[in-house]
Design a protein around this motif. Structure first.
Motif, mmCIF file in Angstrom:
data_model
loop_
_atom_site.group_PDB
_atom_site.id
_atom_site.type_symbol
_atom_site.label_atom_id
_atom_site.label_comp_id
_atom_site.label_asym_id
_atom_site.label_seq_id
_atom_site.Cartn_x
_atom_site.Cartn_y
_atom_site.Cartn_z
ATOM 1 N N PHE A 15 0.847 -1.184 0.000
ATOM 2 C CA PHE A 15 0.000 0.000 0.000
ATOM 3 C C PHE A 15 0.892 1.247 0.000
ATOM 4 C CE2 PHE A 15 -2.368 -3.318 2.150
ATOM 5 C CZ PHE A 15 -3.673 -3.182 1.678
ATOM 6 N N ASP A 16 0.594 2.189 -0.874
ATOM 7 C CA ASP A 16 1.258 3.495 -0.833
ATOM 8 C C ASP A 16 0.486 4.374 0.143
ATOM 9 O OD1 ASP A 16 3.219 2.893 -2.751
ATOM 10 O OD2 ASP A 16 1.821 3.320 -4.388
ATOM 11 N N VAL A 17 1.198 4.949 1.097
ATOM 12 C CA VAL A 17 0.540 5.751 2.126
ATOM 13 C C VAL A 17 1.245 7.099 2.269
ATOM 14 C CG1 VAL A 17 -0.249 3.711 3.382
ATOM 15 C CG2 VAL A 17 1.943 4.752 3.991
ATOM 16 N N HIS A 18 0.577 8.018 2.935
ATOM 17 C CA HIS A 18 1.167 9.325 3.195
ATOM 18 C C HIS A 18 0.884 9.715 4.641
ATOM 19 C CE1 HIS A 18 -3.014 10.183 1.943
ATOM 20 N NE2 HIS A 18 -2.952 11.135 2.872
ATOM 21 N N VAL A 19 1.710 10.586 5.166
ATOM 22 C CA VAL A 19 1.531 11.066 6.529
ATOM 23 C C VAL A 19 0.363 12.043 6.572
ATOM 24 C CG1 VAL A 19 2.584 12.354 8.427
ATOM 25 C CG2 VAL A 19 3.974 10.765 7.072
ATOM 26 N N VAL A 20 -0.596 11.769 7.445
ATOM 27 C CA VAL A 20 -1.716 12.679 7.661
ATOM 28 C C VAL A 20 -1.371 13.665 8.777
ATOM 29 C CG1 VAL A 20 -4.138 12.843 8.371
ATOM 30 C CG2 VAL A 20 -3.391 10.984 6.864
ATOM 31 N N ARG A 21 -0.808 13.146 9.863
ATOM 32 C CA ARG A 21 -0.393 14.006 10.969
ATOM 33 C C ARG A 21 0.613 13.260 11.838
ATOM 34 N NH1 ARG A 21 -5.629 12.796 11.337
ATOM 35 N NH2 ARG A 21 -6.267 11.236 12.899
ATOM 36 N N ALA A 22 1.346 14.028 12.615
ATOM 37 C CA ALA A 22 2.324 13.488 13.552
ATOM 38 C C ALA A 22 2.065 14.119 14.915
ATOM 39 C CB ALA A 22 3.744 13.775 13.089
ATOM 40 N N LEU A 23 1.965 13.281 15.946
ATOM 41 C CA LEU A 23 1.659 13.755 17.287
ATOM 42 C C LEU A 23 2.687 13.212 18.260
ATOM 43 C CD1 LEU A 23 -0.265 15.102 19.376
ATOM 44 C CD2 LEU A 23 -1.459 12.884 19.488
ATOM 45 N N ARG A 24 3.381 14.095 18.951
ATOM 46 C CA ARG A 24 4.333 13.668 19.983
ATOM 47 C C ARG A 24 3.535 13.313 21.234
ATOM 48 N NH1 ARG A 24 9.870 14.745 19.879
ATOM 49 N NH2 ARG A 24 10.896 13.578 21.541
ATOM 50 N N VAL A 25 3.398 12.025 21.531
ATOM 51 C CA VAL A 25 2.564 11.604 22.650
ATOM 52 C C VAL A 25 3.333 11.534 23.959
ATOM 53 C CG1 VAL A 25 0.949 10.359 21.165
ATOM 54 C CG2 VAL A 25 2.904 9.150 22.127
ATOM 55 N N SER A 26 4.673 11.496 23.888
ATOM 56 C CA SER A 26 5.499 11.489 25.096
ATOM 57 C C SER A 26 6.927 11.808 24.693
ATOM 58 C CB SER A 26 5.440 10.126 25.795
ATOM 59 O OG SER A 26 6.132 9.136 25.056
ATOM 60 N N THR A 27 7.809 11.838 25.677
ATOM 61 C CA THR A 27 9.218 12.108 25.385
ATOM 62 C C THR A 27 9.791 11.111 24.400
ATOM 63 O OG1 THR A 27 9.550 13.082 27.584
ATOM 64 C CG2 THR A 27 11.519 12.327 26.408
ATOM 65 N N SER A 28 9.379 9.862 24.502
ATOM 66 C CA SER A 28 10.006 8.788 23.726
ATOM 67 C C SER A 28 9.220 8.327 22.519
ATOM 68 C CB SER A 28 10.246 7.563 24.628
ATOM 69 O OG SER A 28 11.057 7.881 25.734
ATOM 70 N N VAL A 29 7.978 8.797 22.353
ATOM 71 C CA VAL A 29 7.099 8.222 21.325
ATOM 72 C C VAL A 29 6.442 9.319 20.497
ATOM 73 C CG1 VAL A 29 5.036 6.825 20.913
ATOM 74 C CG2 VAL A 29 6.639 6.176 22.725
#
Length: 303
Positions: A15-29
């Motif tokens: 599957f070809d995919v694209h980034v919709v959004r990026a969310l920093r949920v914690s220091t490490s993730v």
């Protein structure tokens, strides 16, 4: 308790995919949400559903493949390493159908923190991910597929789970899947206090969060010497009566130590212990792939 048997086939598609959004949920993730035109055909089995993610090289706008048919792996291996997509294995954290999206949690291993260029290619990519970035994934087209390893057999009385932050998405998926009232004992190793995540479940789950100390947290990765806090915590734990099914994942050395303890010291049937090394200190996924291809991968612990 719900039980499932392994499927006879493992149909996966590109599957070809694209980034919709990026969310920093914690220091490490960081949680990356992916979208795509054909994602109605992607069918996650939940639990610890794994798939292959392919990153473009730094000079490329998208991954470049010579073949995405049945012979894709041979063709991929034959590509120039400077042009060949970077392949990594990940877990589907959550899939939604309206809109057609799925989330993947990336453990950063220090990448992108205070200007730190550490971590591997996937961690560095995730730390810098922006909407519109293009990737390719090899993911399941049927729910009952070979990318799901968590399959407690009939007769299981309770569940034991251990892992580090790389296994946290799979542990979250497993806990969400467990039937109401299922007893579960869970140990999760994290680098920072804020790496704790809500883990909704209908199970009767006792979850223990183990935070690495500051020195180990700063160096946890390829050069870390410690196996982390999970083996020690497990040795000190009082486990329930009855027949368990154990699922352990994370750093390969820690996984091996935990499995040895469960089988040798706790007397748990090795067939009831599912273990997966998601990463190994001192080795990239390219190293592990090369070992498997050459037939030189370390033998699994048979005890």
């Amino acid at each position: 308790m719900t039980t499932t048997a392994a499927p006879a086939t493992a149909p996966f598609r590109f599957f070809d995919v694209h980034v919709v959004r990026a969310l920093r949920v914690s220091t490490s993730v960081v949680r990356i949400t992916f979208g795509g035109d054909r994602l109605d055909e992607l069918a996650s089995g939940g639990r610890d559903q794994r798939f292959k993610l392919f990153l473009p090289q730094p000079h490329q706008a998208r991954p470049v493949f010579h073949d995405t048919g049945d012979g894709w792996y041979t063709a991929w291996r034959a590509q120039d390493p400077a042009e060949r997509p970077v392949m990594r294995s990940y877990t589907i954290r959550e899939q939604r159908h309206q809109p057609r999206e799925f989330d993947v949690d990336f453990a950063l291993h220090g990448a992108g923190h205070d200007g730190n260029p550490g971590g591997g290619p996937a961690s560095r990519w995730a730390a810098a991910a922006r909407p519109g970035g293009r990737l390719t994934v090899l993911a399941p087209a049927v729910e009952d597929n070979g990318g799901v390893d968590f399959r407690p057999p009939p007769g299981t009385d309770w569940i034991l789970l251990t892992g580090d932050e790389t296994a946290l998405p799979a542990i979250a998926g497993i806990l969400a899947w467990l039937s109401p009232g299922t007893r579960a004992k869970v140990w999760i190793e994290i680098a920072h206090e804020d790496d704790r995540q809500p883990l909704p479940t209908f199970a009767d789950a006792d979850i223990t969060w183990l935070v690495r100390d500051g020195a180990d947290a700063a160096h946890h990765g390829p050069d870390a010497a410690s196996l982390g806090p999970v083996p020690a915590a497990l040795r000190a734990a009082e486990l329930p009566e009855g027949t368990p099914y154990s699922w352990i994942a994370g750093e390969a050395g820690t996984v091996k130590a935990v499995r040895r303890h469960l089988v040798r010291e706790r007397g748990i049937d090795r067939r009831a212990v599912k273990f997966t090394g998601y990463w190994r200190r001192g080795a990239t996924e390219e190293d592990l792939i090369a070992e498997l291809t050459a037939g030189t991968a370390p033998a699994s612990d048979e005890d």
